[in-house]
Write an enzyme that holds these catalytic residues in place. Structure first.
Site, short mmCIF file in Angstrom:
data_model
loop_
_atom_site.label_atom_id
_atom_site.label_comp_id
_atom_site.label_asym_id
_atom_site.label_seq_id
_atom_site.Cartn_x
_atom_site.Cartn_y
_atom_site.Cartn_z
N LYS A 177 29.39 5.35 8.11
CA LYS A 177 28.99 6.59 8.77
C LYS A 177 29.88 6.86 9.99
O LYS A 177 30.26 5.95 10.73
CB LYS A 177 27.53 6.49 9.20
CG LYS A 177 26.55 6.27 8.05
CD LYS A 177 26.46 7.49 7.16
CE LYS A 177 25.39 7.32 6.10
NZ LYS A 177 25.17 8.55 5.31
N HIS A 308 24.68 11.59 -5.33
CA HIS A 308 24.13 11.03 -4.10
C HIS A 308 22.87 10.21 -4.35
O HIS A 308 21.94 10.66 -5.02
CB HIS A 308 23.78 12.19 -3.14
CG HIS A 308 22.97 11.78 -1.96
ND1 HIS A 308 21.62 12.09 -1.84
CD2 HIS A 308 23.29 11.07 -0.86
CE1 HIS A 308 21.17 11.60 -0.70
NE2 HIS A 308 22.15 10.98 -0.09
#
Length: 378
Positions: A177, A308
Site C-alpha cells: 500500500k 479484486h
C-alpha cells in the site's frame, strides 16, 4: 434423453461477521477518510432445489453496508422460489427488477451477488464440474500475488518479512500500500521492498484512490524506476478521464475498478481506456453473471484483468479469461470455509471439486448473527 426440469425449493440467507486478527490500515485511514478495518460482514446464500441439489454463494462488505445487503437480499430472494435454477440469466434479471427502485449499483447488485453465485455453484455441482470447467477454462492455474502483508499499519521490516513468507509459501508477486500524505515516505517504503525482493519478483503498489491528478502523475513518474507491475487506484475510482490521462502518460501500467459496483460503471472505464488492467470484483458487481459480461467487454477492448479480493471465487473466473490474469491472495476468508486453495510456484490452482469447491465452515456458522429461510422449507 430429455432434460428433467428442476425448481428452487428454498434459499437460506445468513449474515456472518468475521473479525480480523488485527486492525488493518491503508491510505484511506492515513488520510482520515476511514477508520481502521476490524471486521468483514458476509452475506451467504444457500440454495436448495426440489431434486435435492444445492449451491452456495457469498458477497461481502467492509466497514459499512452489510446489514443493508442482508435486508435487500431478504426482500428480493422470494422471486427465485419455484424457478428453474438453470435459468441463471433470467433469475439475475428477476432479482434486479425486484429491487429496481434502489437502482442497479451499490447495495442492490451486491445483495443479489450471493444468490447469483450460489446458482452458478449449484449448476456446476449438478454437472459435477468445477465452476471454471463449467464456464470454459483457458487454464488450470493463475498467477497470484499477495496484498494482505503490505498494509500501511505494518513497518517496512514487517512488510519485508511478510513478503519473504509469501514467496516461500509459493505466491508469485507482492503488492504494498502507498498513498501516505508524505509521498517521500511512500517512495522510501517502495524502494526498501524492491531492494528486498530483487528485480525479478513482480511488485505492485496500491494508492487506494488517495491521490489527485497532479500528485498521481508526479508519484507515477517517480515510481517508474522500480519497474512495477502496476500502480493501482491512483485516483478516485469514478475518475475515468483522469485515469485515462495517467495511463497514457506513464510507462507503468495503471489498474483500477475494484470499487465500482455495476457493469455500467466499469464499462465507462473500458470505453475511456482508463486503465491497462481492469479489476472487477464479482461480489461487488452483482455476482458471476455480470462479471462474465464485463470480462467479455474487457477482452474485446484488449485489456488485462486482475480481479479484486475473494480469491475463492475469482480463481475460477480468472481461469476463464483469454489473457492470463493475476488473482489477489488474501488469507482473510480461510476461516469461513473448510477447504484451502492450492498455491505453489507462483500460481493458484483451480479446485477440482465440483462448483466453487467450498463448504461453509463451523466457524462461519458460529459467526452468523442472523439467518432466514425463504421458500417451501421455511
Amino acid at each position: 434423453m430429455t432434460y428433467s426440469a428442476d425448481a428452487i425449493r428454498s434459499i437460506k440467507l445468513s449474515t456472518v461477521t468475521m473479525p480480523l486478527a488485527a486492525p488493518i490500515s491503508d491510505a484511506k485511514v492515513a488520510t482520515g477518510r476511514q477508520k481502521p478495518l476490524t471486521e468483514g460482514i458476509f452475506l451467504v446464500a444457500e440454495v436448495t432445489t426440489e431434486q435435492g441439489f444445492e449451491g452456495m454463494g457469498f458477497s461481502y462488505s467492509l466497514r459499512a453496508g452489510g446489514p443493508a445487503q442482508y435486508a435487500h437480499a431478504r426482500e428480493v430472494a422470494d422471486v427465485l422460489i419455484g424457478a428453474d435454477p438453470n435459468d441463471i440469466g433470467r433469475l439475475y434479471d428477476k432479482m434486479l427488477w425486484a429491487g429496481a427502485s434502489v437502482g442497479r449499483a451499490g447495495v442492490a447488485p451486491q445483495a443479489i451477488a450471493a444468490a447469483d453465485t450460489a446458482l452458478w455453484d449449484l449448476k456446476a455441482r449438478r454437472s459435477n464440474l468445477p465452476l471454471a470447467k463449467l464456464i470454459g477454462a483457458h487454464r488450470d492455474s493463475v498467477p497470484t500475488y499477495n496484498t494482505s502483508g503490505g498494509y500501511l499499519n505494518s513497518s517496512i521490516e514487517e512488510i519485508k518479512d511478510n513478503a519473504s513468507r509469501s514467496l516461500k509459501d509459493g505466491i508469485g508477486g507482492i503488492k504494498i500500500k502507498v498513498g501516505l500524505p508524505d509521498g517521500a515516505e511512500d517512495l522510501r517504503r517502495v524502494a526498501a521492498v524492491r531492494e528486498h525482493l530483487g528485480a525479478d519478483v513482480p511488485l505492485m503498489v496500491d494508492a487506494n484512490q488517495q491521490w489527485d491528478r497532479t500528485t498521481a502523475l508526479r508519484m507515477g513518474r517517480r515510481l517508474e524506476e522500480f519497474e512495477l507491475t502496476w500502480i493501482e487506484e491512483p485516483l478516485d475510482a469514478y475518475d475515468a478521464e483522469g485515469h485515462a490521462r495517467l495511463a497514457q502518460a506513464l510507462d507503468t501500467p495503471v489498474a483500477t475498478g475494484e470499487m465500482l459496483s455495476s457493469v455500467q460503471e466499469l464499462e465507462r472505464h473500458i470505453a475511456a481506456r482508463s486503465c491497462d488492467i481492469l479489476q472487477p470484483d464479482a461480489p461487488r458487481v452483482g455476482g458471476v453473471t455480470p462479471f462474465l459480461r464485463l470480462a467479455t467487454l474487457a477482452d474485446h477492448a484488449g485489456l488485462d484483468i486482475a480481479p479484486h479480493f475473494v480469491m475463492e471465487i475469482h480463481v475460477h473466473l480468472a481461469a476463464c479469461y483469454p489473457r492470463e490474469p493475476w488473482v489477489e491472495h488474501f488469507d482473510w476468508l480461510e476461516p469461513l470455509f473448510e477447504e484451502r486453495l492450492e498455491i505453489r510456484d507462483g500460481r493458484m490452482f483451480v479446485p477440482q471439486r465440483p462448483g466453487l469447491g467450498l463448504t461453509v465452515s463451523g466457524q462461519a456458522r458460529a459467526w452468523t448473527t442472523d439467518s432466514v429461510l425463504i421458500g417451501a422449507d421455511a
